[in-house]
Design a protein around this motif. Sequence first.
Motif, PDB file in Angstrom:
ATOM      1  N   UNK A 168       0.819  -1.218   0.000  1.00 18.46           N
ATOM      2  CA  UNK A 168       0.000   0.000   0.000  1.00 18.46           C
ATOM      3  C   UNK A 168       0.850   1.265   0.000  1.00 18.46           C
ATOM      4  N   UNK A 169       2.147   1.107  -0.297  1.00 18.99           N
ATOM      5  CA  UNK A 169       3.085   2.227  -0.258  1.00 18.99           C
ATOM      6  C   UNK A 169       3.509   2.622  -1.669  1.00 18.99           C
ATOM      7  N   UNK A 196      -5.856   3.051  -5.933  1.00 14.13           N
ATOM      8  CA  UNK A 196      -5.587   1.638  -5.658  1.00 14.13           C
ATOM      9  C   UNK A 196      -5.091   1.539  -4.220  1.00 14.13           C
ATOM     10  N   UNK A 197      -5.847   0.863  -3.387  1.00 12.09           N
ATOM     11  CA  UNK A 197      -5.521   0.793  -1.962  1.00 12.09           C
ATOM     12  C   UNK A 197      -4.334  -0.108  -1.675  1.00 12.09           C
ATOM     13  N   UNK A 198      -4.270  -1.207  -2.414  1.00 14.97           N
ATOM     14  CA  UNK A 198      -3.212  -2.190  -2.196  1.00 14.97           C
ATOM     15  C   UNK A 198      -2.931  -2.874  -3.520  1.00 14.97           C
ATOM     16  N   UNK A 199      -1.679  -3.216  -3.765  1.00 15.88           N
ATOM     17  CA  UNK A 199      -1.306  -3.846  -5.037  1.00 15.88           C
ATOM     18  C   UNK A 199      -2.170  -5.057  -5.344  1.00 15.88           C
ATOM     19  N   UNK A 201      -5.189  -5.536  -4.674  1.00 14.72           N
ATOM     20  CA  UNK A 201      -6.583  -5.184  -4.967  1.00 14.72           C
ATOM     21  C   UNK A 201      -6.768  -4.675  -6.393  1.00 14.72           C
ATOM     22  N   UNK A 202      -5.716  -4.638  -7.186  1.00 13.08           N
ATOM     23  CA  UNK A 202      -5.730  -3.982  -8.495  1.00 13.08           C
ATOM     24  C   UNK A 202      -6.880  -4.457  -9.390  1.00 13.08           C
ATOM     25  N   UNK A 203      -6.901  -5.762  -9.672  1.00 13.46           N
ATOM     26  CA  UNK A 203      -7.910  -6.295 -10.591  1.00 13.46           C
ATOM     27  C   UNK A 203      -9.323  -6.032 -10.114  1.00 13.46           C
ATOM     28  N   UNK A 204      -9.573  -6.248  -8.815  1.00 17.54           N
ATOM     29  CA  UNK A 204     -10.911  -6.066  -8.246  1.00 17.54           C
ATOM     30  C   UNK A 204     -11.336  -4.610  -8.307  1.00 17.54           C
ATOM     31  N   UNK A 205     -10.435  -3.693  -7.958  1.00 10.79           N
ATOM     32  CA  UNK A 205     -10.799  -2.283  -7.945  1.00 10.79           C
ATOM     33  C   UNK A 205     -11.037  -1.735  -9.354  1.00 10.79           C
ATOM     34  N   UNK A 206     -10.230  -2.165 -10.328  1.00 16.08           N
ATOM     35  CA  UNK A 206     -10.447  -1.692 -11.696  1.00 16.08           C
ATOM     36  C   UNK A 206     -11.782  -2.187 -12.249  1.00 16.08           C
ATOM     37  N   UNK A 207     -12.165  -3.380 -11.846  1.00 16.20           N
ATOM     38  CA  UNK A 207     -13.451  -3.910 -12.300  1.00 16.20           C
ATOM     39  C   UNK A 207     -14.600  -3.012 -11.854  1.00 16.20           C
ATOM     40  N   UNK A 208     -14.442  -2.342 -10.707  1.00 18.61           N
ATOM     41  CA  UNK A 208     -15.492  -1.458 -10.203  1.00 18.61           C
ATOM     42  C   UNK A 208     -15.630  -0.196 -11.042  1.00 18.61           C
ATOM     43  N   UNK A 209     -14.620   0.100 -11.887  1.00 16.18           N
ATOM     44  CA  UNK A 209     -14.702   1.262 -12.775  1.00 16.18           C
ATOM     45  C   UNK A 209     -14.686   0.805 -14.235  1.00 16.18           C
ATOM     46  N   UNK A 210     -15.253  -0.380 -14.459  1.00 17.03           N
ATOM     47  CA  UNK A 210     -15.521  -0.899 -15.800  1.00 17.03           C
ATOM     48  C   UNK A 210     -14.252  -1.155 -16.614  1.00 17.03           C
ATOM     49  N   UNK A 211     -13.243  -1.725 -15.952  1.00 15.94           N
ATOM     50  CA  UNK A 211     -12.042  -2.177 -16.649  1.00 15.94           C
ATOM     51  C   UNK A 211     -11.759  -3.607 -16.219  1.00 15.94           C
TER      52      UNK A 211
END
Length: 692
Positions: A168-169, A196-199, A201-211
């Motif tokens: 997360x840094x 991006x809160x944590x490395x 979480x990348x795939x999950x978080x991008x999915x929330x913005x339609x990627x």
Amino acid sequence: MAHSYLLEIGLEEIPAHVVTPSIEQLKKRVTDFLNEERIEFTAIKPFSTPRRLTILITGLADRQADEEQEVKGPAKKIALDKEGNWSKAAIGFTRGQGVTTDDITFKELKGTEYVYVTKKTVGQSVTDVLPKIKNVVEKMTFPTMMKWANYSFKYIRPIRWIVSLLDDQVIPFSILDVTASNISQGHRFLGKPITINNAQDYGKQLKSVFVLADATKRKQLIKDQINKIAADQNWNIEVDADLLEEVNNLVEWPTAFAGHFDEKYLEIPEEVLITSMRDHQRFFYARNKAGQLLPNFISVRNGNKDHLENVIRGNEKVLTARLEDAAFFYHEDQKHSIDYYVEKLKKVSFHDKIGSMYEKMQRVQIIAQELGKYVGLTEQKLADVKRASEIYKFDLVTGMVGEFPELQGVMGEKYALLENEHPAVATAIREHYMPVSADGALPATKVGAVLAIADKFDDIGSFFAVDLIPTGSNDPYALRRQALGIVRITRDQNWHFPMQSLQKQFLQDLHDQKATFDLDFTHHATDVRDFMKDRVRQWFSNKNARYDIVEAVTKGSNSDILNMLDAAKVLETHKNDTDFKENIEALTRVLRISDKADLSSQNLIVDPSLFENESEKQLFDAVETVRKMASDRTLNENFQALQSLRPLIEAYFDQTMIMVDDKAVRENRLKQLTILARLIFSIGNLNELIVK
């Protein structure tokens, strides 16, 4: 403690064909970077879309591994003065390595003692090393590069954001005016910036913005959507792998949809319809269960289902406009005869240094007839070759090929059949372009194969004649592919193709029939043959053949492509024989001695009356038997016959001095060995073989 590190390069849209090789390159470069920096890791997972190239490293170590390195210094005699004290050279060396003279040891190297020290390097923290990943990003290469704003830096597309996140840094670095952070971007139209809160979480978080950043999952989703539509409509859809890859690299949030076009366009050859849909619009075409093309297609939108009906109508409109053009050209082209188009080729340049397309066809007619006779075509097939070679480029000046260049040859076949040309002629017009790639499909018919070889051979000869010869990686006229095509076709058809004699005959025919059109085909005739032999080597490289065997068969006296390929197979078959080494050594001894004689251009006649021992006569009789039967034997049989001569060769050299003072006897013996050497060279230059 193991860490995760995320690197995302955000860009303007990358061309679809560049996305996959670019992410593969990034993964490899990052892997090499971590290995060079001595940072252990478990895995690297790639993500890619048209707007981002991303890698996620997991199991990343806290710090570099410590390193011990033994470093060599000056010689002992330089490191110590006469009193045995350390010299300035020794002291300076140790200071430079971060150690003291107490750490010095001496080791002998090639009879001389040298100073050695063990240099210890304590590994840095991963947070101190990772900023250097900037260099990895900057050093990436692409097929095309561009500059933007006032910068001199070049990249595939402008860099708009960078995410560099260790757990997360943020690991900071900058490229131009873009500073790495933990802020990524969602879908261009549906999404928004996202932290991006944590490395991990990348795939999950991008999915929330339609990627959907995982290219493998995105591709499978597209395929599943297409298959569902096809199943619902009772269609058969061939999900072409290359098209699927391209479409996958055009979208970040895929939504497949179906469209249709007017049935009246089905009268156009389906190749035209498929080209319009697949190649121009990136559509997947549909067939019914009987295999007939339907007036329907499936495409993939980069977005969700909102207002999808507008997207469908827009795609249908674009396709209809293209099909309307195709229908127009299809009907207009049929208003003229093939002869009309052939006449127009007189004004079409093949190349400004070579001449017109019509002149090229005149040459190919002559070459194709000679080649057809050589490979034993029937009278009917020779007639088909003659007619095909007279007209085979005519479709280049039709409206349809002007609009759809990728259909050259295909439309030639269609129009030829409409003009009631013989089907074999029509097929040859299409097949003469084959293969269109290094591993592309080959002509299925003998008429097509002959025309394809003749056309390619003329291409190579013509460009060489005007000094347009490939150099290094520069091959603008694809002559290497043309030559490899000849090799592959002759192998596929099992045709002999003795380059030297056929080339000589082709050039003589062109000269006799005044079809050289002021080109000097003898100018680089030897270079053409060497170029063809290089393509034989390329063919072998694709088969993982042993290098020395390839060199042996391509450096022999036989210029027949098929024989070279067969000779390599023979040597591969026998290389593990228990007596292979001894047999080859006996045969190469003959080659080495005969090479000194320089009698290769002479008509050799051995005089048995000059023999002085029984071994000469026995070898002579045996070689004569092999020579007389060679034309009726296979290459494998000839090689075995040559191997069987080993006892006679060994006895010959035991009992016979070659370089005697008597000139007549000496030359007679050299002639005898040269005759045998010629037989050996028909297999290959066995001196190139590595035998153990």
